[in-house]
Design an enzyme around this catalytic site. Structure first.
Site, PDB file in Angstrom:
ATOM      1  N   PRO A  75       3.868   4.832  10.344  1.00  0.00           N
ATOM      2  CA  PRO A  75       4.339   3.534   9.850  1.00  0.00           C
ATOM      3  C   PRO A  75       5.786   3.668   9.411  1.00  0.00           C
ATOM      4  O   PRO A  75       6.186   4.708   8.878  1.00  0.00           O
ATOM      5  CB  PRO A  75       3.418   3.260   8.652  1.00  0.00           C
ATOM      6  N   CYS A  76       6.584   2.645   9.636  1.00  0.00           N
ATOM      7  CA  CYS A  76       8.017   2.759   9.343  1.00  0.00           C
ATOM      8  C   CYS A  76       8.448   1.650   8.399  1.00  0.00           C
ATOM      9  O   CYS A  76       8.517   0.486   8.792  1.00  0.00           O
ATOM     10  CB  CYS A  76       8.829   2.698  10.640  1.00  0.00           C
ATOM     11  N   GLN A  77       8.718   2.014   7.162  1.00  0.00           N
ATOM     12  CA  GLN A  77       9.287   1.089   6.199  1.00  0.00           C
ATOM     13  C   GLN A  77      10.632   1.640   5.734  1.00  0.00           C
ATOM     14  O   GLN A  77      10.948   2.805   5.941  1.00  0.00           O
ATOM     15  CB  GLN A  77       8.358   0.908   4.988  1.00  0.00           C
ATOM     16  N   THR A  96       7.185   8.149   6.971  1.00  0.00           N
ATOM     17  CA  THR A  96       8.348   8.328   7.833  1.00  0.00           C
ATOM     18  C   THR A  96       9.206   9.476   7.337  1.00  0.00           C
ATOM     19  O   THR A  96       9.694  10.303   8.116  1.00  0.00           O
ATOM     20  CB  THR A  96       9.175   7.036   7.898  1.00  0.00           C
TER      21      THR A  96
END
Length: 314
Positions: A75-77, A96
């Site tokens: 997941p990329c935040q 990430t």
């Protein structure tokens, strides 16, 4: 033999794609129960290390191998690259950050061993390119070895591009599964990065000659071979609501049809589950696991091109 480590492994599209190419997984990392059971069923001799946030330390302590390739789709935040450098982890982008830390740990150990740096392969949804927090720019900056996030030239990151940083060269491109022979539209961002001397990630993802991957293949005309998929997502499996249009009406697609739409073998996810035989495996977790996976032919195409680049170095 080219080796890889896989994180956020799911049901292992990478292994289905890359084993026929002669590549071998040294370890996997998945925490969800059903995908982990699929991995144990198909790959009992390949360790599933579970929590990927612990892997960098294990690589540095030599508890696990530092492979040639690191593949995953975290997941990329948004997160602070400067914060990452000082160890102040932003929980929104923790996975990430841990992915980049793992890549750095692998390269560190490989350098000590006299081996070339690893190749990083990462996958995510296209929405990451227009994230308000510039999540993709944070990820690129961390991978490239910069002290701050990178900024897009416009309001969003382009669908394809390259960055050459102080630590790694990076290329990314949106690839759509329908152009790789699958009966669904599935657009994903794929990133290839490496610090290897002479290794060009752009040569992996971009085709300078030959057929481009933006022309849908012809479909067989026999109705028994590529039923029409319909869904809110235009035939994608992401919506978890894919249907088949037949002469008698509309019906929900079967698990086998979902597996085929992702390029998996028939009944790949039909496994013994919770002390029950494979014949009693419920559809729910199968649909979810298949829908969350990568499209196998896309990953295989990337694998072939990775091998071409790596073999050129030899």
């Amino acid at each position: 033999m080219i080796t890889y480590g896989s994180v956020c492994s799911g049901i292992e599209a990478a292994t289905v794609a890359w084993h026929p190419l002669g590549m071998r997984a040294q370890w996997l990392a998945e925490i969800e129960a059903f995908p982990s059971a699929v991995l144990a069923h198909h790959y009992p001799d390949t360790p599933n290390l579970g929590d990927m946030t612990l892997l960098a330390g294990k690589v540095l302590s030599r508890a696990i191998a530092a492979p040639d390739i690191l593949v995953g789709g975290t997941p990329c935040q948004a997160f602070s690259v400067a914060g990452m450098r000082s160890g102040l982890l932003d929980p929104r982008g923790a996975l990430t950050i841990k992915y980049v830390e793992l890549a750095d740990a692998v390269d560190h150990v490989r350098a000590i061993n006299g081996q070339p740096p690893a190749v990083v392969v990462w996958e995510n949804v296209p929405g990451v390119l227009s994230d308000r927090g510039n999540a993709f720019g944070c990820f690129l900056g961390a991978l490239a070895g910069e002290d701050s996030e990178l900024l897009p030239p416009g309001k969003r990151w382009a669908d394809a591009g390259c960055v050459y940083g102080s630590k790694r060269a990076i290329a990314w491109r949106i690839l759509d599964a329908q152009y790789f022979g699958l009966a669904q539209r599935r657009r994903r961002v794929f990133v290839v990065a490496s610090a290897r001397a002479g290794f060009d990630p752009a040569a992996v993802l971009f085709e300078r000659e030959g057929m481009r991957r933006d022309c849908a293949p012809g479909r067989p005309t026999e109705p028994s071979l590529h039923p029409t998929l319909t869904a809110q997502g235009g035939g994608a499996l992401d919506d978890r609501e894919a249907y088949v249009l037949e002469p008698r009406g509309v019906r929900r697609t079967t698990c086998v049809e979902w597996e085929r739409c992702q390029g998996f073998p028939d009944d790949y996810t039909l496994i013994p589950w919770r002390n029950k035989p494979a014949t009693d495996c419920p559809d729910g977790p199968r649909y979810k696991a298949i829908g969350n996976s990568k499209a196998v032919p896309v990953v295989r195409w990337i694998g072939r091109r990775l091998l071409e680049q790596i073999n050129q170095e030899a």
